[in-house]
Design a protein around this motif. Structure first.
Motif, PDB file in Angstrom:
ATOM      1  N   GLY A  27      53.609  57.810  24.888  1.00  0.00           N
ATOM      2  CA  GLY A  27      52.354  58.349  25.369  1.00  0.00           C
ATOM      3  C   GLY A  27      52.059  58.030  26.820  1.00  0.00           C
ATOM      4  O   GLY A  27      51.168  58.629  27.413  1.00  0.00           O
ATOM      5  N   VAL A  28      52.799  57.095  27.368  1.00  0.00           N
ATOM      6  CA  VAL A  28      52.559  56.728  28.765  1.00  0.00           C
ATOM      7  C   VAL A  28      53.306  57.688  29.680  1.00  0.00           C
ATOM      8  O   VAL A  28      54.527  57.668  29.755  1.00  0.00           O
ATOM      9  CB  VAL A  28      53.015  55.287  29.042  1.00  0.00           C
ATOM     10  N   THR A  29      52.539  58.520  30.355  1.00  0.00           N
ATOM     11  CA  THR A  29      53.135  59.541  31.192  1.00  0.00           C
ATOM     12  C   THR A  29      53.284  59.017  32.625  1.00  0.00           C
ATOM     13  O   THR A  29      52.498  58.200  33.091  1.00  0.00           O
ATOM     14  CB  THR A  29      52.245  60.788  31.154  1.00  0.00           C
ATOM     15  N   LEU A  30      54.313  59.490  33.301  1.00  0.00           N
ATOM     16  CA  LEU A  30      54.517  58.995  34.647  1.00  0.00           C
ATOM     17  C   LEU A  30      53.394  59.418  35.578  1.00  0.00           C
ATOM     18  O   LEU A  30      53.029  58.689  36.494  1.00  0.00           O
ATOM     19  CB  LEU A  30      55.868  59.454  35.198  1.00  0.00           C
ATOM     20  N   ALA A  31      52.843  60.577  35.306  1.00  0.00           N
ATOM     21  CA  ALA A  31      51.687  61.008  36.088  1.00  0.00           C
ATOM     22  C   ALA A  31      50.547  60.016  35.894  1.00  0.00           C
ATOM     23  O   ALA A  31      49.847  59.662  36.852  1.00  0.00           O
ATOM     24  CB  ALA A  31      51.270  62.404  35.640  1.00  0.00           C
ATOM     25  N   ALA A  32      50.370  59.563  34.671  1.00  0.00           N
ATOM     26  CA  ALA A  32      49.304  58.607  34.390  1.00  0.00           C
ATOM     27  C   ALA A  32      49.542  57.294  35.132  1.00  0.00           C
ATOM     28  O   ALA A  32      48.617  56.725  35.711  1.00  0.00           O
ATOM     29  CB  ALA A  32      49.213  58.342  32.884  1.00  0.00           C
ATOM     30  N   VAL A  33      50.780  56.844  35.117  1.00  0.00           N
ATOM     31  CA  VAL A  33      51.101  55.617  35.840  1.00  0.00           C
ATOM     32  C   VAL A  33      50.779  55.778  37.307  1.00  0.00           C
ATOM     33  O   VAL A  33      50.121  54.929  37.920  1.00  0.00           O
ATOM     34  CB  VAL A  33      52.587  55.259  35.671  1.00  0.00           C
ATOM     35  N   ALA A  34      51.217  56.903  37.868  1.00  0.00           N
ATOM     36  CA  ALA A  34      50.958  57.148  39.280  1.00  0.00           C
ATOM     37  C   ALA A  34      49.458  57.140  39.558  1.00  0.00           C
ATOM     38  O   ALA A  34      48.983  56.480  40.492  1.00  0.00           O
ATOM     39  CB  ALA A  34      51.568  58.478  39.695  1.00  0.00           C
ATOM     40  N   ALA A  35      48.722  57.833  38.715  1.00  0.00           N
ATOM     41  CA  ALA A  35      47.280  57.887  38.901  1.00  0.00           C
ATOM     42  C   ALA A  35      46.673  56.493  38.825  1.00  0.00           C
ATOM     43  O   ALA A  35      45.858  56.103  39.672  1.00  0.00           O
ATOM     44  CB  ALA A  35      46.658  58.804  37.846  1.00  0.00           C
ATOM     45  N   ALA A  36      47.079  55.749  37.809  1.00  0.00           N
ATOM     46  CA  ALA A  36      46.538  54.398  37.630  1.00  0.00           C
ATOM     47  C   ALA A  36      46.852  53.518  38.830  1.00  0.00           C
ATOM     48  O   ALA A  36      46.087  52.625  39.190  1.00  0.00           O
ATOM     49  CB  ALA A  36      47.094  53.769  36.356  1.00  0.00           C
ATOM     50  N   ALA A  37      47.976  53.787  39.444  1.00  0.00           N
ATOM     51  CA  ALA A  37      48.355  52.986  40.608  1.00  0.00           C
ATOM     52  C   ALA A  37      47.695  53.518  41.881  1.00  0.00           C
ATOM     53  O   ALA A  37      47.853  52.932  42.952  1.00  0.00           O
ATOM     54  CB  ALA A  37      49.877  52.983  40.757  1.00  0.00           C
ATOM     55  N   GLY A  38      46.990  54.610  41.756  1.00  0.00           N
ATOM     56  CA  GLY A  38      46.365  55.211  42.930  1.00  0.00           C
ATOM     57  C   GLY A  38      47.395  55.763  43.901  1.00  0.00           C
ATOM     58  O   GLY A  38      47.316  55.569  45.108  1.00  0.00           O
ATOM     59  N   VAL A  39      48.346  56.476  43.334  1.00  0.00           N
ATOM     60  CA  VAL A  39      49.513  56.889  44.107  1.00  0.00           C
ATOM     61  C   VAL A  39      49.935  58.264  43.613  1.00  0.00           C
ATOM     62  O   VAL A  39      49.659  58.638  42.476  1.00  0.00           O
ATOM     63  CB  VAL A  39      50.632  55.850  43.884  1.00  0.00           C
ATOM     64  N   GLY A  40      50.574  59.035  44.445  1.00  0.00           N
ATOM     65  CA  GLY A  40      51.043  60.343  44.005  1.00  0.00           C
ATOM     66  C   GLY A  40      52.340  60.240  43.229  1.00  0.00           C
ATOM     67  O   GLY A  40      53.077  59.255  43.345  1.00  0.00           O
ATOM     68  N   LYS A  41      52.617  61.265  42.437  1.00  0.00           N
ATOM     69  CA  LYS A  41      53.854  61.250  41.663  1.00  0.00           C
ATOM     70  C   LYS A  41      55.082  61.113  42.557  1.00  0.00           C
ATOM     71  O   LYS A  41      56.022  60.395  42.230  1.00  0.00           O
ATOM     72  CB  LYS A  41      53.980  62.545  40.851  1.00  0.00           C
ATOM     73  N   GLY A  42      55.032  61.805  43.672  1.00  0.00           N
ATOM     74  CA  GLY A  42      56.168  61.777  44.597  1.00  0.00           C
ATOM     75  C   GLY A  42      56.536  60.353  44.970  1.00  0.00           C
ATOM     76  O   GLY A  42      57.712  59.974  44.963  1.00  0.00           O
ATOM     77  N   THR A  43      55.532  59.582  45.285  1.00  0.00           N
ATOM     78  CA  THR A  43      55.753  58.187  45.671  1.00  0.00           C
ATOM     79  C   THR A  43      56.457  57.421  44.571  1.00  0.00           C
ATOM     80  O   THR A  43      57.443  56.709  44.802  1.00  0.00           O
ATOM     81  CB  THR A  43      54.396  57.528  45.959  1.00  0.00           C
ATOM     82  N   LEU A  44      55.923  57.596  43.364  1.00  0.00           N
ATOM     83  CA  LEU A  44      56.509  56.903  42.231  1.00  0.00           C
ATOM     84  C   LEU A  44      57.986  57.268  42.076  1.00  0.00           C
ATOM     85  O   LEU A  44      58.849  56.391  41.940  1.00  0.00           O
ATOM     86  CB  LEU A  44      55.726  57.291  40.976  1.00  0.00           C
ATOM     87  N   PHE A  45      58.274  58.549  42.131  1.00  0.00           N
ATOM     88  CA  PHE A  45      59.661  58.961  41.914  1.00  0.00           C
ATOM     89  C   PHE A  45      60.563  58.535  43.070  1.00  0.00           C
ATOM     90  O   PHE A  45      61.737  58.224  42.864  1.00  0.00           O
ATOM     91  CB  PHE A  45      59.740  60.470  41.698  1.00  0.00           C
ATOM     92  N   ARG A  46      60.019  58.521  44.293  1.00  0.00           N
ATOM     93  CA  ARG A  46      60.857  58.066  45.400  1.00  0.00           C
ATOM     94  C   ARG A  46      61.191  56.588  45.227  1.00  0.00           C
ATOM     95  O   ARG A  46      62.292  56.139  45.506  1.00  0.00           O
ATOM     96  CB  ARG A  46      60.168  58.294  46.736  1.00  0.00           C
ATOM     97  N   ALA A  47      60.233  55.841  44.703  1.00  0.00           N
ATOM     98  CA  ALA A  47      60.449  54.403  44.584  1.00  0.00           C
ATOM     99  C   ALA A  47      61.402  54.043  43.443  1.00  0.00           C
ATOM    100  O   ALA A  47      62.148  53.071  43.544  1.00  0.00           O
ATOM    101  CB  ALA A  47      59.107  53.695  44.383  1.00  0.00           C
ATOM    102  N   PHE A  48      61.361  54.816  42.369  1.00  0.00           N
ATOM    103  CA  PHE A  48      62.124  54.395  41.188  1.00  0.00           C
ATOM    104  C   PHE A  48      63.124  55.424  40.693  1.00  0.00           C
ATOM    105  O   PHE A  48      63.828  55.154  39.721  1.00  0.00           O
ATOM    106  CB  PHE A  48      61.161  54.023  40.064  1.00  0.00           C
ATOM    107  N   GLY A  49      63.156  56.564  41.311  1.00  0.00           N
ATOM    108  CA  GLY A  49      64.163  57.538  40.917  1.00  0.00           C
ATOM    109  C   GLY A  49      63.774  58.385  39.735  1.00  0.00           C
ATOM    110  O   GLY A  49      63.613  59.585  39.842  1.00  0.00           O
ATOM    111  N   ASP A  50      63.623  57.753  38.589  1.00  0.00           N
ATOM    112  CA  ASP A  50      63.210  58.488  37.396  1.00  0.00           C
ATOM    113  C   ASP A  50      62.622  57.524  36.383  1.00  0.00           C
ATOM    114  O   ASP A  50      62.490  56.331  36.653  1.00  0.00           O
ATOM    115  CB  ASP A  50      64.381  59.267  36.810  1.00  0.00           C
ATOM    116  N   ARG A  51      62.292  58.040  35.219  1.00  0.00           N
ATOM    117  CA  ARG A  51      61.628  57.218  34.213  1.00  0.00           C
ATOM    118  C   ARG A  51      62.461  55.977  33.865  1.00  0.00           C
ATOM    119  O   ARG A  51      61.962  54.847  33.953  1.00  0.00           O
ATOM    120  CB  ARG A  51      61.345  58.057  32.969  1.00  0.00           C
TER     121      ARG A  51
END
Lengths: 210, 210
Positions: B33-57
């Motif tokens: 149930g934990v979506t990457l978009a949700a993680v990004a939002a919770a971190a106050g960050v865009g999805k792009g940032t998250l994926f650049r930092a970690f590549g993928d799930r």
DNA sequence: TAACGATACGGACCCCGGGTCCGTTTAGCA
DNA sequence: TGCTAAACGGACCCGGGGTCCGTATCGTTA
């Protein structure tokens, strides 16, 4: 329960889908790659038909599984030793595990999809509950075994579909070798006998929290 | 390899994502149930940032796992007995397994997501390869054990994240109970001793094909 | 401190697969 | 042959992972 008979085309289509799915799972090695739309197409049927017949992906997998498993289930429930109920527990446990292992080896893609494909835990599936129940019951009849429930879980875990797939597919362990390894492992577990009193092994902390 | 230092905001964001993910996985019990978009939002960050930092799930999960595991890894690699390399094998194996079990109990949602969440087999992950390699190596030093590789696989299978989750979460088996069960099971496997020669157990057919 | 290239940001966007809906077709009965 | 309930099928929706690129920011150099 009236349970009026279904229409002919319905049963025909159901069968077609089953066969198409069977073929597709057998061909592609990665069960994730088999899409329900593809199955429907291969069966010459619309997606709607497929979903009406089986409910959802797990439903289709379950149906496939049940069909294949049928002879095995019969052998286990009413057959002669070493599988049937008349077998002494100490022999029946390894026989059950070996049979299950062979079944998984013979149906690798299907079992992979069934056990590990779903998003929900394989431990919720009632086919797992059945095997676990049976195994635990038989184990309970062997004197001196610690915890039959846990032991059953652990033994079944040793032949989980993805482990079997890993060994057979990636590490190229031949069938007979795996059967031997499993037999040896099982024997080890069963032979461990009643823990000699007073020799309880203390594991000593380092439990990362408490 | 110059390896120029990353920008400040990059490391800050990376950290924020890590913490947000940690929090989300801890809160929701179902890791699916934990979506990457949700993680990004919770971190106050865009999805792009998250994926650049970690590549993928899986990449994110891996990073989370490495961070949490660090102390354990150190204890295993360079710590004192019963975890460290100086421990005699017969004691070290149960200690390793107990530690791993506790780690999984302490990080249930994360481990569940890490091991079972991905679409690809957990046996491909190199963290698995590391544990398996270590365990198999230690097992090899115990005389009279059948197949260290398979035994290591089987023992690790007994503490797979989803099984642990099932027992702890659904069957409400308390922590100490599970540790005992695992210890007993492990002891059984290890004590099985050198198979008395000539007593090889024949499993007798019924192998669903051959 | 002003200016500029490199680096990072972020969210609109794409893709794909599971699952649904409903207008159309067909089986099977009278 | 006509009628109704059941089945059909594919267009459609939804949600999540992953990408792209115009914009903002860093931090370095002059």
């Amino acid at each position: 329960m009236p349970e009026r008979k279904p229409r002919k085309d319905a049963v025909r289509n159901r069968q077609a889908v089953l066969e198409a799915a069977d073929a597709l799972f057998a061909r592609d090695e990665s069960p994730e790659g088999v899409t329900l739309a593809a199955v429907a197409a291969a069966a010459g049927v619309g997606k709607g038909t497929l979903f009406r017949a089986f409910g959802d992906r797990p439903g289709l997998l379950r149906a496939l599984y049940e069909a294949r498993l049928d002879p095995v289930r019969e052998a286990v429930e009413t057959g002669p030793p070493p599988l049937g109920p008349a077998t002494p527990p100490r022999q029946r446990v390894p026989a059950l595990l070996d049979t299950l292992l062979c079944f998984k080896l013979d149906n690798r893609p299907l079992m992979l999809a069934l056990e590990e494909g779903g998003s929900s835990s394989p431990y919720q599936a009632d086919h797992y509950a059945r095997w676990h129940g049976l195994l635990a019951t038989v184990l309970r009849q062997i004197p001196g075994l610690a915890d039959s429930d846990f032991t059953a879980h652990a033994l079944l875990a040793a032949i989980r579909a993805d482990l079997v797939e890993h060994l057979a597919g990636h590490e190229c362990v031949p069938r007979e070798r795996m059967r031997e390894q499993l037999a040896d492992f099982t024997a080890g577990v069963l032979d461990s006998g009643p823990a000699r009193p007073g020799e309880r092994r203390v594991i000593r902390g380092r439990g990362a929290g408490e």
